[in-house]
Design an enzyme around this catalytic site. Structure first.
Site, PDB file in Angstrom:
ATOM      1  N   PHE A  34       0.860  -1.191   0.000  1.00 29.13           N
ATOM      2  CA  PHE A  34       0.000   0.000   0.000  1.00 29.13           C
ATOM      3  C   PHE A  34       0.897   1.242   0.000  1.00 29.13           C
ATOM      4  CE2 PHE A  34      -3.398   2.800   1.080  1.00 29.13           C
ATOM      5  CZ  PHE A  34      -4.584   2.106   0.887  1.00 29.13           C
ATOM      6  N   ALA A  68       0.254  -2.100   5.875  1.00 25.76           N
ATOM      7  CA  ALA A  68       0.906  -2.054   7.188  1.00 25.76           C
ATOM      8  C   ALA A  68       0.193  -2.940   8.201  1.00 25.76           C
ATOM      9  CB  ALA A  68       0.944  -0.614   7.685  1.00 25.76           C
ATOM     10  N   PHE A  69      -1.112  -3.081   8.039  1.00 25.72           N
ATOM     11  CA  PHE A  69      -1.884  -3.883   8.992  1.00 25.72           C
ATOM     12  C   PHE A  69      -1.420  -5.338   9.009  1.00 25.72           C
ATOM     13  CE2 PHE A  69      -5.724  -5.977  10.638  1.00 25.72           C
ATOM     14  CZ  PHE A  69      -6.059  -5.137  11.689  1.00 25.72           C
ATOM     15  N   ALA A  92       3.708   2.693   4.799  1.00 23.00           N
ATOM     16  CA  ALA A  92       3.336   4.108   4.762  1.00 23.00           C
ATOM     17  C   ALA A  92       1.838   4.223   4.997  1.00 23.00           C
ATOM     18  CB  ALA A  92       3.711   4.715   3.418  1.00 23.00           C
ATOM     19  N   ALA A  97      -5.295   9.545   2.981  1.00 25.18           N
ATOM     20  CA  ALA A  97      -5.721   8.483   2.081  1.00 25.18           C
ATOM     21  C   ALA A  97      -6.748   7.546   2.700  1.00 25.18           C
ATOM     22  CB  ALA A  97      -4.499   7.679   1.635  1.00 25.18           C
ATOM     23  N   HIS A 100      -9.652   5.107   8.014  1.00 28.22           N
ATOM     24  CA  HIS A 100      -9.279   4.232   9.132  1.00 28.22           C
ATOM     25  C   HIS A 100      -7.781   4.290   9.450  1.00 28.22           C
ATOM     26  CE1 HIS A 100      -9.189   1.516   5.612  1.00 28.22           C
ATOM     27  NE2 HIS A 100      -8.434   0.691   6.285  1.00 28.22           N
ATOM     28  N   PHE A 125      10.006  -0.719  13.964  1.00 31.70           N
ATOM     29  CA  PHE A 125       8.849   0.014  13.421  1.00 31.70           C
ATOM     30  C   PHE A 125       9.349   1.045  12.411  1.00 31.70           C
ATOM     31  CE2 PHE A 125       5.628   3.470  13.849  1.00 31.70           C
ATOM     32  CZ  PHE A 125       4.502   2.746  13.496  1.00 31.70           C
ATOM     33  N   ARG A 139      10.157  11.914   4.013  1.00 28.14           N
ATOM     34  CA  ARG A 139      10.786  10.948   4.923  1.00 28.14           C
ATOM     35  C   ARG A 139      11.206   9.660   4.206  1.00 28.14           C
ATOM     36  NH1 ARG A 139       7.356  14.166   7.233  1.00 28.14           N
ATOM     37  NH2 ARG A 139       7.384  14.727   9.439  1.00 28.14           N
TER      38      ARG A 139
HETATM   39  N1  INI Z   1      -2.356   0.293   4.518  1.00 29.03           N
HETATM   40  C1  INI Z   1      -1.214   1.004   4.525  1.00 29.03           C
HETATM   41  O1  INI Z   1      -0.120   0.415   4.637  1.00 29.03           O
HETATM   42  N2  INI Z   1      -1.249   2.360   4.421  1.00 29.03           N
HETATM   43  C2  INI Z   1      -2.422   3.048   4.305  1.00 29.03           C
HETATM   44  O2  INI Z   1      -2.386   4.299   4.223  1.00 29.03           O
HETATM   45  C3  INI Z   1      -3.632   2.316   4.274  1.00 29.03           C
HETATM   46  N3  INI Z   1      -4.888   2.983   4.096  1.00 29.03           N
HETATM   47  O3  INI Z   1      -4.874   4.150   3.689  1.00 29.03           O
HETATM   48  O4  INI Z   1      -5.945   2.405   4.283  1.00 29.03           O
HETATM   49  C4  INI Z   1      -3.568   0.910   4.390  1.00 29.03           C
HETATM   50  N4  INI Z   1      -4.693   0.162   4.391  1.00 29.03           N
HETATM   51  C5  INI Z   1      -4.686  -1.261   4.162  1.00 29.03           C
HETATM   52  C6  INI Z   1      -4.437  -2.054   5.422  1.00 29.03           C
HETATM   53  O5  INI Z   1      -3.059  -2.004   5.786  1.00 29.03           O
HETATM   54  C7  INI Z   1      -4.801  -3.522   5.211  1.00 29.03           C
HETATM   55  O6  INI Z   1      -4.040  -4.038   4.162  1.00 29.03           O
HETATM   56  C8  INI Z   1      -6.282  -3.714   4.911  1.00 29.03           C
HETATM   57  O7  INI Z   1      -7.095  -3.052   5.863  1.00 29.03           O
HETATM   58  C9  INI Z   1      -6.658  -5.220   4.917  1.00 29.03           C
HETATM   59  O8  INI Z   1      -6.400  -5.799   6.212  1.00 29.03           O
END
Ligand code: INI
Length: 168
Positions: A34, A68-69, A92, A97, A100, A125, A139
Site C-alpha cells: 500500500f 501495514a496492517f 506508509a 488516504a 481508518h 517500526f 521521509r
Molecule cells: N495500509 C497502509 O499500509 N497504508 C495506508 O495508508 C492504508 N490505508 O490508507 O488504508 C492501508 N490500508 C490497508 C491495510 O493495511 C490492510 O491491508 C487492509 O485493511 C486489509 O487488512
C-alpha cells in the site's frame, strides 16, 4: 559509525552500548505494498543501509504484504525463524488516504511491538505515519532523510545491545 555516549561518569557503573557492525547479521524486511510509491523508496534506503553496514545481500530476505496492517503477523513468523536475527517493518500510512488511518497505524504499531516481545528478537517500526503524501515523500529519501535507512541503524544497534546484555 560510532555511537554517542550518554550518561554516568561514575567509574563502576556498568554501561551497555551497542556497536554498528552488522557483518554476519541475517535480516528480514517486511514491506507494505500500500502506497508503494513511498514504500519502494523506504525499501531501497533500507537495503542500501544494510549492505553499507556489512550485511551480505544474500542474508537479506524481503517479504511483501498488502498493507501495514498485515506487517505484524508476517514479521512474527519471520522473527520466529532460527536463521533470522531481526526484522524491519516498512510501510506508509497516510491520513489523507484513509478514514481508518488510526486503526491501521495504531494496530500496526501495537502488533509490531508485540511481534518483537513475543519472539524475543528486535522487530523495528519503520512505518511512516503522516498527514500527507508530501510528508511521506520527505521521509522516504527526501528532505527529511529515509526512514528505511534509519530503521536499519535502529535494528543494528538493538541487536548489538541485546548481544551485550546476553554476554553481561
Ligand atoms: N495500509 C497502509 O499500509 N497504508 C495506508 O495508508 C492504508 N490505508 O490508507 O488504508 C492501508 N490500508 C490497508 C491495510 O493495511 C490492510 O491491508 C487492509 O485493511 C486489509 O487488512
Amino acid at each position: 559509525m560510532s555511537l554517542k555516549r550518554h550518561g554516568s561518569s561514575l567509574k563502576r557503573v556498568k554501561t551497555i552500548t551497542g556497536s554498528m557492525d552488522a557483518s554476519g547479521r541475517r535480516v528480514a524486511i517486511v514491506c507494505g505494498r500500500f502506497n508503494d510509491l513511498i514504500t519502494d523508496r523506504l525499501l531501497a534506503g533500507a537495503t542500501e543501509a544494510l549492505v553499507r553496514h556489512g550485511v551480505a545481500d544474500d542474508n537479506i530476505t524481503v517479504a511483501w504484504v498488502p498493507g501495514a496492517f498485515e506487517a505484524p503477523i508476517v514479521a512474527k513468523a519471520l522473527a520466529d525463524r532460527p536463521h533470522i536475527d531481526g526484522v524491519i517493518c516498512l510501510g506508509a500510512v497516510i491520513r489523507g488516504a484513509t478514514s481508518h488511518y488510526d486503526f491501521v497505524a495504531g494496530q500496526a504499531a501495537a502488533g509490531i511491538q508485540r511481534a518483537g516481545l513475543d519472539s524475543g528478537k528486535p522487530v523495528i517500526f519503520g512505518i511512516l505515519t503522516t498527514d500527507t503524501l508530501e510528508q511521506a515523500l520527505d521521509r522516504a529519501g527526501g528532505k527529511a532523510g529515509n526512514k528505511g535507512a534509519e530503521a536499519v541503524v535502529t535494528l543494528i544497534e538493538t541487536l548489538s545491545v541485546l548481544d551485550a546484555v546476553s554476554a553481561s
